[in-house]
Design an enzyme around this catalytic site. Structure first.
Site, mmCIF file in Angstrom:
data_model
loop_
_atom_site.group_PDB
_atom_site.id
_atom_site.type_symbol
_atom_site.label_atom_id
_atom_site.label_comp_id
_atom_site.label_asym_id
_atom_site.label_seq_id
_atom_site.Cartn_x
_atom_site.Cartn_y
_atom_site.Cartn_z
ATOM 1 N N GLY A 228 -8.614 -5.634 4.540
ATOM 2 C CA GLY A 228 -8.656 -7.081 4.675
ATOM 3 C C GLY A 228 -7.511 -7.679 3.881
ATOM 4 C CE1 TYR B 105 0.119 -7.401 10.592
ATOM 5 C CE2 TYR B 105 -1.985 -8.565 10.593
ATOM 6 C CZ TYR B 105 -1.159 -7.582 10.079
ATOM 7 O OH TYR B 105 -1.605 -6.774 9.060
ATOM 8 C CB SER C 145 -4.678 -5.330 9.862
ATOM 9 O OG SER C 145 -4.916 -6.649 9.437
ATOM 10 C CE LYS D 252 -0.617 -3.762 11.087
ATOM 11 N NZ LYS D 252 -0.156 -2.451 10.610
ATOM 12 C CG PHE E 55 -2.230 -0.735 0.985
ATOM 13 C CD1 PHE E 55 -3.255 -0.173 0.244
ATOM 14 C CD2 PHE E 55 -2.420 -1.998 1.515
ATOM 15 C CE1 PHE E 55 -4.444 -0.840 0.035
ATOM 16 C CE2 PHE E 55 -3.607 -2.690 1.312
ATOM 17 C CZ PHE E 55 -4.627 -2.116 0.561
#
Length: 303
Positions: A180, A149, A136, A153, A17
């Site tokens: 997603g 993780y 996320s 997030k 991104f």
């Protein structure tokens, strides 16, 4: 925005991104300061017109501040900060070492916080700016094999949600972007790190199943990174029909993320209903002093 041609500062622009947002912003004639740990990996962005700087979000805060100071001097402002740096640590909690866990938090959370700290003085001075942090689908649900993780997030989303009321009186808008599964190289590059230790007992459990799924899903994700970046750039700059909706507290991208959040909300409401009477039973009896409510959902706990 401080100008009609916004200035972007974006971390981790070598792929995913971060790179996609930088490319699209440049294509729209915006001014982009692209950063990466290794500027050789973002030479293409420089050729396309971006200014490039070396920035490792795990550097000490004083070093990050010096880099941001250099970035500020390039165009005289930073209008939009996109904190895109992050990676997934794959492994059960028992398998992951303290060092691996700390490294994940250093990049995904503490590094993001330090870049934010370094940029905010400039945005405060100009009384404008957009602070975008990447969360996320994992901001909403934990699972076997990716607890570290998910924890990072969840932290990112909580920080963005907290920054929003902190900064709104200063002309700065904070938001968290929660994508997603998107068809990037996130699951097939150094953005996915496996724990050094793998315990055989977990192979035939949910952890092992997640490992196998993560190995298979790369290249088959439902999300289109280009479409996601178009929405992000529109929203953060107030452009097009999408931009007219304003900057939401959280920008959820992808049908899978929508469904995951909706299911989490349904399950949470059901859990609250099931345990409501027991939860309420722990309050002081009526007539006794209760905590005073602050704006939002914060309580002052009276000792």
């Amino acid at each position: 925005m401080t100008s009609e041609t916004p200035v972007w500062l974006i971390t981790a622009t070598s792929n995913g991104f971060g790179k996609g947002i930088a490319e699209l912003a440049l294509a729209r004639g915006h001014r982009v300061i692209a950063t990466a740990r290794n500027t050789a990996k973002i030479a293409g962005l420089k050729e396309s017109g971006a200014s490039t700087l070396a920035l490792d979000v795990t550097w000490p805060l004083p070093q990050i501040k010096e880099t941001v100071k250099e970035a500020q001097k390039i165009h005289g402002s930073i209008d939009i900060l996109v904190n895109a740096a992050g990676y997934i640590l794959e492994g059960a909690v028992e398998e992951t070492s303290p060092e691996e866990t700390l490294a994940t938090f250093n990049t995904n959370v503490l590094g993001m916080l330090n870049v934010t700290r370094a940029v905010l003085p400039y945005m405060r001075a100009q009384r404008s700016g957009v602070m975008a942090i990447f969360g996320s689908l994992g901001s909403w649900t934990g699972g076997a094999g990716f607890a570290n993780y998910a924890a990072t997030k969840w932290s990112c989303s909580a920080i963005a949600e907290s920054l929003r009321p902190e900064l709104e009186g200063l002309g700065i808008t904070a938001t968290v972007i929660e994508p997603g599964y998107f068809r990037s190289n996130f699951l097939s590059s150094d953005a996915k790190v496996k724990s050094e230790v793998e315990i055989q007992d977990y192979t035939d459990t949910a952890t092992g199943e997640v490992r196998r799924l993560l190995a298979q899903v790369g290249g088959n994700q439902p999300g289109d990174v280009k479409k996601g970046c178009e929405v992000i750039v529109d929203v953060l700059t107030g452009s097009g029909e999408t931009g007219k909706k304003g900057i939401p507290p959280r920008l959820v991208l992808g049908s899978d993320c929508q469904e995951t959040i909706r299911e989490k909300c349904r399950a949470t409401l059901a859990l609250l209903d099931e345990w409501k009477d027991i939860s309420y039973s722990t309050d002081y009896a009526k007539g006794q002093r209760v905590p005073e409510r602050c704006p939002g959902t914060v309580f002052i706990i009276l000792q």
